[in-house]
Write a protein that holds these residues in place. Sequence first.
Motif, PDB file in Angstrom:
ATOM      1  N   PRO A   1      -1.058 -39.655  21.716  1.00 36.72           N
ATOM      2  CA  PRO A   1      -0.788 -40.216  20.388  1.00 36.72           C
ATOM      3  C   PRO A   1       0.670 -40.140  19.961  1.00 36.72           C
ATOM      4  O   PRO A   1       1.178 -41.063  19.336  1.00 36.72           O
ATOM      5  N   GLN A   2       1.367 -39.055  20.306  1.00 37.51           N
ATOM      6  CA  GLN A   2       2.767 -38.925  19.886  1.00 37.51           C
ATOM      7  C   GLN A   2       3.630 -40.003  20.548  1.00 37.51           C
ATOM      8  O   GLN A   2       4.459 -40.628  19.899  1.00 37.51           O
ATOM      9  N   LEU A   3       3.418 -40.219  21.834  1.00 40.04           N
ATOM     10  CA  LEU A   3       4.167 -41.243  22.545  1.00 40.04           C
ATOM     11  C   LEU A   3       3.821 -42.624  21.990  1.00 40.04           C
ATOM     12  O   LEU A   3       4.706 -43.468  21.800  1.00 40.04           O
ATOM     13  N   ALA A   4       2.540 -42.848  21.705  1.00 39.81           N
ATOM     14  CA  ALA A   4       2.127 -44.130  21.141  1.00 39.81           C
ATOM     15  C   ALA A   4       2.782 -44.369  19.780  1.00 39.81           C
ATOM     16  O   ALA A   4       3.225 -45.487  19.484  1.00 39.81           O
ATOM     17  N   GLU A   5       2.867 -43.323  18.960  1.00 38.72           N
ATOM     18  CA  GLU A   5       3.536 -43.457  17.658  1.00 38.72           C
ATOM     19  C   GLU A   5       5.012 -43.806  17.832  1.00 38.72           C
ATOM     20  O   GLU A   5       5.545 -44.664  17.129  1.00 38.72           O
ATOM     21  N   ASP A   6       5.671 -43.129  18.764  1.00 39.17           N
ATOM     22  CA  ASP A   6       7.086 -43.412  19.026  1.00 39.17           C
ATOM     23  C   ASP A   6       7.281 -44.855  19.479  1.00 39.17           C
ATOM     24  O   ASP A   6       8.193 -45.548  19.029  1.00 39.17           O
ATOM     25  N   LEU A   7       6.419 -45.295  20.381  1.00 40.27           N
ATOM     26  CA  LEU A   7       6.538 -46.661  20.894  1.00 40.27           C
ATOM     27  C   LEU A   7       6.202 -47.694  19.815  1.00 40.27           C
ATOM     28  O   LEU A   7       6.802 -48.768  19.781  1.00 40.27           O
ATOM     29  N   LEU A   8       5.272 -47.367  18.928  1.00 41.27           N
ATOM     30  CA  LEU A   8       4.963 -48.261  17.813  1.00 41.27           C
ATOM     31  C   LEU A   8       6.179 -48.398  16.907  1.00 41.27           C
ATOM     32  O   LEU A   8       6.531 -49.505  16.479  1.00 41.27           O
ATOM     33  N   GLN A   9       6.851 -47.275  16.639  1.00 41.13           N
ATOM     34  CA  GLN A   9       8.067 -47.338  15.826  1.00 41.13           C
ATOM     35  C   GLN A   9       9.131 -48.192  16.501  1.00 41.13           C
ATOM     36  O   GLN A   9       9.795 -49.000  15.855  1.00 41.13           O
ATOM     37  N   GLU A  10       9.307 -47.995  17.800  1.00 38.41           N
ATOM     38  CA  GLU A  10      10.288 -48.795  18.549  1.00 38.41           C
ATOM     39  C   GLU A  10       9.917 -50.286  18.479  1.00 38.41           C
ATOM     40  O   GLU A  10      10.793 -51.144  18.333  1.00 38.41           O
ATOM     41  N   THR A  11       8.623 -50.570  18.611  1.00 37.13           N
ATOM     42  CA  THR A  11       8.147 -51.958  18.558  1.00 37.13           C
ATOM     43  C   THR A  11       8.481 -52.578  17.207  1.00 37.13           C
ATOM     44  O   THR A  11       9.034 -53.683  17.143  1.00 37.13           O
ATOM     45  N   MET A  12       8.162 -51.865  16.143  1.00 35.28           N
ATOM     46  CA  MET A  12       8.407 -52.404  14.807  1.00 35.28           C
ATOM     47  C   MET A  12       9.907 -52.510  14.510  1.00 35.28           C
ATOM     48  O   MET A  12      10.344 -53.445  13.850  1.00 35.28           O
ATOM     49  N   LEU A  13      10.676 -51.558  15.027  1.00 40.39           N
ATOM     50  CA  LEU A  13      12.121 -51.615  14.842  1.00 40.39           C
ATOM     51  C   LEU A  13      12.705 -52.842  15.548  1.00 40.39           C
ATOM     52  O   LEU A  13      13.515 -53.577  14.983  1.00 40.39           O
TER      53      LEU A  13
END
Length: 156
Positions: free
Chosen positions: A24-36
């Motif tokens: 989940p932590q990696l997924a959250e980081d990647l979601l932030q990168e995606t939205m950024l």
Amino acid sequence: MEIAHRNHSQALFTYLRGLNRHEPQLAEDLLQETMLKAWRHRDSLPVEDERARRWLFTIARNITIDSVRSRKAKPAEVRLADAGDAAGGEFMDYTLSLQAMRAAFEQLSPMQRTVLHELYVEGRAADEVAVRLGVPVGTVKSRAFYALRAVRKAMA
């Protein structure tokens, strides 16, 4: 962007968790990168909801691929033996190596030291370091390359 985030972030998060072995932590980081990244290119965001969803999923997939490649490209981390564990001549070798490495790092520019610290001590990916330092990813990779080359040369 708010509408796109509200409509698609949960599905993107679930998708990214599946791609990353349910971390989940990696997924959250990647979601932030995606939205950024989507925000940076918001002028390309399709108006239609389904096309916007596909566009965001493509960005998420590409960022995940880049993240995996980045982690694979990093050299394996090795821990130096504790000074107390080294005996006799090994302790002297350890001490001399440590002094040589410190001297090599002192010759680096402050930005090169910062990049190496972020990449190898903090364990951050190049794209994350680029965002933190406000420079392009290529600049981070270039600084790391030249810094490691200078350290290797000084240690030789």
